[in-house]
Design a protein around this motif. Structure first.
Motif, PDB file in Angstrom:
ATOM      1  N   ALA A 111       0.844  -1.197   0.000  1.00 26.74           N
ATOM      2  CA  ALA A 111       0.000   0.000   0.000  1.00 26.74           C
ATOM      3  C   ALA A 111       0.876   1.242   0.000  1.00 26.74           C
ATOM      4  O   ALA A 111       1.987   1.228   0.536  1.00 26.74           O
ATOM      5  N   VAL A 112       0.371   2.326  -0.620  1.00 30.93           N
ATOM      6  CA  VAL A 112       1.047   3.621  -0.627  1.00 30.93           C
ATOM      7  C   VAL A 112      -0.012   4.679  -0.328  1.00 30.93           C
ATOM      8  O   VAL A 112      -0.974   4.829  -1.080  1.00 30.93           O
ATOM      9  N   ARG A 113       0.162   5.407   0.753  1.00 26.76           N
ATOM     10  CA  ARG A 113      -0.827   6.400   1.172  1.00 26.76           C
ATOM     11  C   ARG A 113      -0.151   7.744   1.423  1.00 26.76           C
ATOM     12  O   ARG A 113       1.018   7.805   1.788  1.00 26.76           O
ATOM     13  N   ALA A 114      -0.917   8.811   1.243  1.00 22.19           N
ATOM     14  CA  ALA A 114      -0.444  10.151   1.587  1.00 22.19           C
ATOM     15  C   ALA A 114      -0.825  10.443   3.033  1.00 22.19           C
ATOM     16  O   ALA A 114      -1.961  10.215   3.450  1.00 22.19           O
ATOM     17  N   VAL A 115       0.146  10.944   3.785  1.00 19.91           N
ATOM     18  CA  VAL A 115      -0.094  11.348   5.167  1.00 19.91           C
ATOM     19  C   VAL A 115       0.030  12.867   5.225  1.00 19.91           C
ATOM     20  O   VAL A 115       1.143  13.406   5.134  1.00 19.91           O
ATOM     21  N   PRO A 116      -1.101  13.624   5.327  1.00 19.07           N
ATOM     22  CA  PRO A 116      -1.022  15.085   5.337  1.00 19.07           C
ATOM     23  C   PRO A 116      -0.189  15.587   6.514  1.00 19.07           C
ATOM     24  O   PRO A 116      -0.260  15.051   7.622  1.00 19.07           O
ATOM     25  N   VAL A 117       0.618  16.611   6.247  1.00 23.90           N
ATOM     26  CA  VAL A 117       1.449  17.225   7.278  1.00 23.90           C
ATOM     27  C   VAL A 117       0.888  18.587   7.672  1.00 23.90           C
ATOM     28  O   VAL A 117       0.735  18.894   8.853  1.00 23.90           O
ATOM     29  N   ALA A 118       0.572  19.426   6.672  1.00 24.99           N
ATOM     30  CA  ALA A 118       0.056  20.778   6.967  1.00 24.99           C
ATOM     31  C   ALA A 118      -0.554  21.375   5.711  1.00 24.99           C
ATOM     32  O   ALA A 118      -0.153  21.038   4.594  1.00 24.99           O
ATOM     33  N   GLN A 119      -1.526  22.259   5.910  1.00 19.37           N
ATOM     34  CA  GLN A 119      -2.040  23.068   4.816  1.00 19.37           C
ATOM     35  C   GLN A 119      -1.064  24.209   4.548  1.00 19.37           C
ATOM     36  O   GLN A 119      -0.428  24.721   5.471  1.00 19.37           O
ATOM     37  N   VAL A 120      -0.927  24.602   3.289  1.00 17.57           N
ATOM     38  CA  VAL A 120       0.011  25.653   2.899  1.00 17.57           C
ATOM     39  C   VAL A 120      -0.754  26.949   2.699  1.00 17.57           C
ATOM     40  O   VAL A 120      -1.672  27.023   1.880  1.00 17.57           O
ATOM     41  N   ASP A 121      -0.388  27.968   3.465  1.00 20.95           N
ATOM     42  CA  ASP A 121      -1.010  29.284   3.339  1.00 20.95           C
ATOM     43  C   ASP A 121      -0.230  30.096   2.310  1.00 20.95           C
ATOM     44  O   ASP A 121       0.913  30.482   2.539  1.00 20.95           O
ATOM     45  N   ARG A 122      -0.859  30.365   1.171  1.00 13.62           N
ATOM     46  CA  ARG A 122      -0.162  31.068   0.091  1.00 13.62           C
ATOM     47  C   ARG A 122      -0.680  32.494  -0.097  1.00 13.62           C
ATOM     48  O   ARG A 122      -0.407  33.126  -1.107  1.00 13.62           O
TER      49      ARG A 122
END
Length: 299
Positions: free
Chosen positions: A147-158
């Motif tokens: 399995a390969v999953r994305a683990v969110p770290v942070a939202q990017v404030d642009r």
């Protein structure tokens, strides 16, 4: 022979072998030290800890297993962003002023161009990113991607960055395979037998299920930083790796083209000669009109 002399001779014959044996053992133990008075048993302690299932180091860019119960160190693992589910081309969302800046001399192909663009804040455009796993065997081993999953770290404030936003892409000066989606893994399959020192590259899409088997969207909206959680079976033993994009987290997903609007686009050709092409933005209703593109002088 007197009684005293016989006693001395008996003592010498009985004690001398024991003294010599003790001296030999002591010399061997002293020679096994590390040169600073430490013993061989002290040096071996870390190896014994690893062999008995001690906690492995957390994974990062090095690709060492995190939280693994398997044979640590059998496989080295790394990951790169290689496209989306719809294209092998990497396009980036950047401020327009940045898109016109000529890449440095070391950027001589589109692979290095992608690294340079990400280093300078470019956000990969498009949903469903595809990554390429690079597995290198340290010994003969059977490896299977589970399995390969994305683990969110942070939202990017642009909000603090200055637009207008444009698309930035690279052309190698040859026919582009952008219209053909990459071959990729989506689960299952047979184990890959690898010999010691052999390297295998596997393009993979992200698994759309969470650990309980339910659907999950790792990128609900906006731009996010994330890491990859890769589950392998190494010789049938589960291992888990947490991977980053080199020394930074992965980033997804830029989107600046919508129904009725296509953002301006800058395309760099790096070989055989360096050149920049500009395609004007499009605003339309109904069917999109043909794009107008032409050469553009770098900033």
């Amino acid at each position: 022979m007197s009684t005293g002399r016989r006693l001395v001779r008996v003592v010498a014959i009985g004690v001398l072998p024991a003294v010599l044996a003790f001296a030999a053992v002591y010399a061997l133990r002293s020679g096994d030290g590390d040169g600073d008075g430490g013993s061989g048993s002290d040096r071996a302690r870390p190896a014994r800890t690893a062999a008995t299932g001690g906690p492995p180091a957390p994974a990062g860019a090095s690709g060492q297993p995190a939280g693994s119960t398997g044979p640590a160190g059998a496989v080295e693992l790394a990951a790169t962003l290689s496209g989306t589910a719809y294209s092998t081309e990497l396009t980036f969302e950047v401020p327009e002023a940045r898109a016109r800046v000529s890449p440095p001399e070391w950027v001589r192909d589109c692979v290095r161009f992608a690294v340079w663009a990400r280093d300078n804040g470019g956000v990969p455009v498009g949903p469903e990113p595809v990554h390429t796993l690079t597995l290198r065997a340290r010994r003969s081993v059977d490896v299977q991607v589970a399995a390969v999953r994305a683990v969110p770290v942070a939202q990017v404030d642009r909000a603090g960055e200055q637009g207008p936003w444009v698309e930035l892409a690279c052309r190698d000066g040859v026919a582009s395979p952008a219209a053909s989606p990459p071959g990729r893994w989506r689960g299952g399959g047979m184990p890959h037998p690898l010999a010691a020192g052999q390297t295998l590259e596997v393009p993979v899409e992200l698994d759309g299920l969470d650990e309980s088997g339910g659907p999950v969207d790792p990128f609900p909206g906006g731009v996010s930083d994330y890491r990859l959680r890769v589950e392998l079976e190494v010789d049938g033993v589960p291992q888990t790796y947490d991977l980053r994009d080199g020394d930074r987290d992965f980033r997804c997903c830029g989107r600046i083209t919508y129904m009725g609007y296509q953002a301006a686009r800058y395309e760099w050709t790096l070989a055989p000669a360096r050149a920049l092409r500009y395609c004007a933005e499009l605003r339309y209703t109904g069917k999109p009109p043909p794009r107008t593109c032409g050469p553009r002088a770098p900033a």
